[in-house]
Motif scaffolding. Sequence first.
Motif, PDB file in Angstrom:
ATOM      1  N   GLU A  71     -17.738 -46.931   0.930  1.00  0.00           N
ATOM      2  CA  GLU A  71     -18.094 -46.045   2.035  1.00  0.00           C
ATOM      3  C   GLU A  71     -19.273 -45.142   1.679  1.00  0.00           C
ATOM      4  OE1 GLU A  71     -14.497 -44.055   3.066  1.00  0.00           O
ATOM      5  OE2 GLU A  71     -13.628 -45.813   4.053  1.00  0.00           O
ATOM      6  N   ARG A  72     -19.351 -44.696   0.431  1.00  0.00           N
ATOM      7  CA  ARG A  72     -20.471 -43.829   0.051  1.00  0.00           C
ATOM      8  C   ARG A  72     -21.777 -44.606  -0.045  1.00  0.00           C
ATOM      9  NH1 ARG A  72     -16.704 -40.287  -4.193  1.00  0.00           N
ATOM     10  NH2 ARG A  72     -15.261 -39.669  -2.525  1.00  0.00           N
ATOM     11  N   VAL A  73     -21.706 -45.858  -0.506  1.00  0.00           N
ATOM     12  CA  VAL A  73     -22.906 -46.706  -0.487  1.00  0.00           C
ATOM     13  C   VAL A  73     -23.333 -46.953   0.962  1.00  0.00           C
ATOM     14  CG1 VAL A  73     -23.808 -49.013  -0.995  1.00  0.00           C
ATOM     15  CG2 VAL A  73     -22.465 -47.796  -2.720  1.00  0.00           C
ATOM     16  N   ARG A  74     -22.361 -47.171   1.851  1.00  0.00           N
ATOM     17  CA  ARG A  74     -22.693 -47.356   3.270  1.00  0.00           C
ATOM     18  C   ARG A  74     -23.397 -46.114   3.814  1.00  0.00           C
ATOM     19  NH1 ARG A  74     -17.604 -47.803   5.930  1.00  0.00           N
ATOM     20  NH2 ARG A  74     -17.533 -49.887   5.016  1.00  0.00           N
ATOM     21  N   GLY A  75     -22.887 -44.928   3.461  1.00  0.00           N
ATOM     22  CA  GLY A  75     -23.528 -43.704   3.916  1.00  0.00           C
ATOM     23  C   GLY A  75     -24.940 -43.563   3.382  1.00  0.00           C
ATOM     24  N   TYR A  76     -25.156 -43.971   2.151  1.00  0.00           N
ATOM     25  CA  TYR A  76     -26.488 -43.941   1.541  1.00  0.00           C
ATOM     26  C   TYR A  76     -27.452 -44.814   2.339  1.00  0.00           C
ATOM     27  CZ  TYR A  76     -30.034 -45.314  -1.974  1.00  0.00           C
ATOM     28  OH  TYR A  76     -31.196 -45.600  -2.647  1.00  0.00           O
ATOM     29  N   ARG A  77     -27.018 -46.035   2.639  1.00  0.00           N
ATOM     30  CA  ARG A  77     -27.892 -46.949   3.364  1.00  0.00           C
ATOM     31  C   ARG A  77     -28.120 -46.473   4.804  1.00  0.00           C
ATOM     32  NH1 ARG A  77     -27.261 -53.041   1.149  1.00  0.00           N
ATOM     33  NH2 ARG A  77     -29.018 -53.190   2.596  1.00  0.00           N
ATOM     34  N   GLU A  78     -27.094 -45.895   5.419  1.00  0.00           N
ATOM     35  CA  GLU A  78     -27.260 -45.363   6.780  1.00  0.00           C
ATOM     36  C   GLU A  78     -28.250 -44.202   6.792  1.00  0.00           C
ATOM     37  OE1 GLU A  78     -23.583 -44.292   8.573  1.00  0.00           O
ATOM     38  OE2 GLU A  78     -22.848 -46.363   8.735  1.00  0.00           O
TER      39      GLU A  78
ATOM     40  N   LEU B 170     -30.785 -43.698   4.711  1.00  0.00           N
ATOM     41  CA  LEU B 170     -32.133 -44.252   4.577  1.00  0.00           C
ATOM     42  C   LEU B 170     -32.609 -44.809   5.917  1.00  0.00           C
ATOM     43  CD1 LEU B 170     -31.794 -46.183   1.184  1.00  0.00           C
ATOM     44  CD2 LEU B 170     -32.908 -43.968   1.550  1.00  0.00           C
ATOM     45  N   ARG B 171     -31.747 -45.587   6.573  1.00  0.00           N
ATOM     46  CA  ARG B 171     -32.112 -46.207   7.838  1.00  0.00           C
ATOM     47  C   ARG B 171     -32.407 -45.148   8.900  1.00  0.00           C
ATOM     48  NH1 ARG B 171     -28.562 -49.731   7.637  1.00  0.00           N
ATOM     49  NH2 ARG B 171     -26.875 -48.689   8.765  1.00  0.00           N
TER      50      ARG B 171
ATOM     51  N   PRO C 189     -18.293 -36.435  10.483  1.00  0.00           N
ATOM     52  CA  PRO C 189     -18.043 -37.769   9.943  1.00  0.00           C
ATOM     53  C   PRO C 189     -19.085 -38.794  10.361  1.00  0.00           C
ATOM     54  CG  PRO C 189     -16.498 -37.263  11.707  1.00  0.00           C
ATOM     55  CD  PRO C 189     -17.240 -35.999  11.410  1.00  0.00           C
ATOM     56  N   SER C 190     -19.656 -38.650  11.552  1.00  0.00           N
ATOM     57  CA  SER C 190     -20.607 -39.634  12.059  1.00  0.00           C
ATOM     58  C   SER C 190     -21.764 -38.914  12.725  1.00  0.00           C
ATOM     59  CB  SER C 190     -19.933 -40.577  13.061  1.00  0.00           C
ATOM     60  OG  SER C 190     -18.863 -41.252  12.461  1.00  0.00           O
ATOM     61  N   PRO C 191     -22.730 -38.441  11.944  1.00  0.00           N
ATOM     62  CA  PRO C 191     -23.846 -37.713  12.539  1.00  0.00           C
ATOM     63  C   PRO C 191     -24.690 -38.597  13.435  1.00  0.00           C
ATOM     64  CG  PRO C 191     -24.315 -38.250  10.254  1.00  0.00           C
ATOM     65  CD  PRO C 191     -22.885 -38.645  10.513  1.00  0.00           C
ATOM     66  N   ALA C 192     -25.316 -37.980  14.403  1.00  0.00           N
ATOM     67  CA  ALA C 192     -26.177 -38.739  15.312  1.00  0.00           C
ATOM     68  C   ALA C 192     -27.412 -39.220  14.569  1.00  0.00           C
ATOM     69  CB  ALA C 192     -26.580 -37.843  16.491  1.00  0.00           C
ATOM     70  N   PRO C 193     -27.935 -40.410  14.911  1.00  0.00           N
ATOM     71  CA  PRO C 193     -29.142 -40.911  14.261  1.00  0.00           C
ATOM     72  C   PRO C 193     -30.301 -39.953  14.444  1.00  0.00           C
ATOM     73  CG  PRO C 193     -28.078 -42.636  15.546  1.00  0.00           C
ATOM     74  CD  PRO C 193     -27.396 -41.343  15.894  1.00  0.00           C
ATOM     75  N   ALA C 194     -31.147 -39.897  13.437  1.00  0.00           N
ATOM     76  CA  ALA C 194     -32.306 -39.009  13.503  1.00  0.00           C
ATOM     77  C   ALA C 194     -33.583 -39.835  13.378  1.00  0.00           C
ATOM     78  CB  ALA C 194     -32.237 -37.967  12.383  1.00  0.00           C
ATOM     79  N   THR C 195     -34.655 -39.399  14.061  1.00  0.00           N
ATOM     80  CA  THR C 195     -35.944 -40.060  13.968  1.00  0.00           C
ATOM     81  C   THR C 195     -36.813 -39.301  12.991  1.00  0.00           C
ATOM     82  OG1 THR C 195     -35.780 -40.771  16.258  1.00  0.00           O
ATOM     83  CG2 THR C 195     -37.980 -40.788  15.256  1.00  0.00           C
ATOM     84  N   PRO C 196     -37.358 -39.956  11.974  1.00  0.00           N
ATOM     85  CA  PRO C 196     -38.117 -39.233  10.957  1.00  0.00           C
ATOM     86  C   PRO C 196     -39.482 -38.796  11.466  1.00  0.00           C
ATOM     87  CG  PRO C 196     -38.183 -41.575  10.531  1.00  0.00           C
ATOM     88  CD  PRO C 196     -37.273 -41.381  11.688  1.00  0.00           C
TER      89      PRO C 196
END
Length: 360
Positions: free
Chosen positions: A192-199, A201-202, A343-350
Amino acid sequence: MTTMADVARRAGVSVATVSHVLNDTRPVRPGTRAAVLGAIDELGYTHNTLARSLVTARTRSIGLAVSAISNPYFTEILQGVEASALEAGYSLLIADPHDDPVHERKVVQLLHERRVDGMIVAPSAEPSEMTGYLARRSVPTVFLDRLVGDDHDQVCAENTGPVRQLVEHLAELGHTRIGLVAGLPGLSTTTERVRGYREGLRARGLPFAPGLLAGGNSEAEGAERATHQLLAAPEPPTAVITANNAMTIGALRALAARGLQVPRDIALACFDDFSWADLFAPRLTAVAQPSKDIGAGAVRLLLERLADPARPPRTLRLPCTLVHRTSCGCPATGPADRHPLSPSPAPATPPAAQERNRTP
């Protein structure tokens, strides 16, 4: 030997009333309860729990199997379990499975043979032998910290969202090469923490680079090797996240061995806060897990299971907190800021300004 009848005579009540006070089987008026407890203290009466267990088939004991009990995170979980169990009138039998599947199976059997009413277990990366033993014997069990499927009672912290937000925070500071020292393969916390890392970055428009992810096996020595591996890459990270507190120690050793200063040369953030994180220079930015609440939640789920063996299994996830200090590169502003993490933050645009490549 002092008997329950002796206590009843001294308190001026019936033996049944003494029994109700000792076993919480019926409400007793506060004055009467105080008289009974006073007589117990005065006479030195000791309740025969073994004899009661022969009648009720309950020992009012819980088996707790948790690896690395010396780890501050699991120590706090133990405190939460112990306080809640004691409040409910249960004692604990504790064993350390050492995150070894074979030893784990033996430990669980040993606790079961001590006739505990139920188990609380932090499972290993390969728990099938242990879970099979418990299932075949219908032992009421709650798994904590690490999940083993949806058909069990279990309690843990949120893992994916908090790591994602650590990555996003570092990206906001200008980092585009963010490394992760991950935990032991096979653990749900690692996945789950690796998934959070990849999310994370994305969400910030950053590519996933396999060379920026290294396994630290959830322990200091492994994390030290993993951090050296990250730093030896042709394009090393400018920021590193460690996935538990033991691995943070290993990462700090590796950084010190290379003469790198945090955060001047490299930023650092970690999953798991601990009481002495404020004593490091710089002070460590960390995700704090609700350790004691996890322990208390495990006891609550187990007691619910004992009261209603047929109820559907439940998974309880608890939110974490970002303890924002200075190792991430932010300036010191006084005491650590504490922010609840979703637990599930909204996606952000860089923003374009955040896509530059920061070098140490």
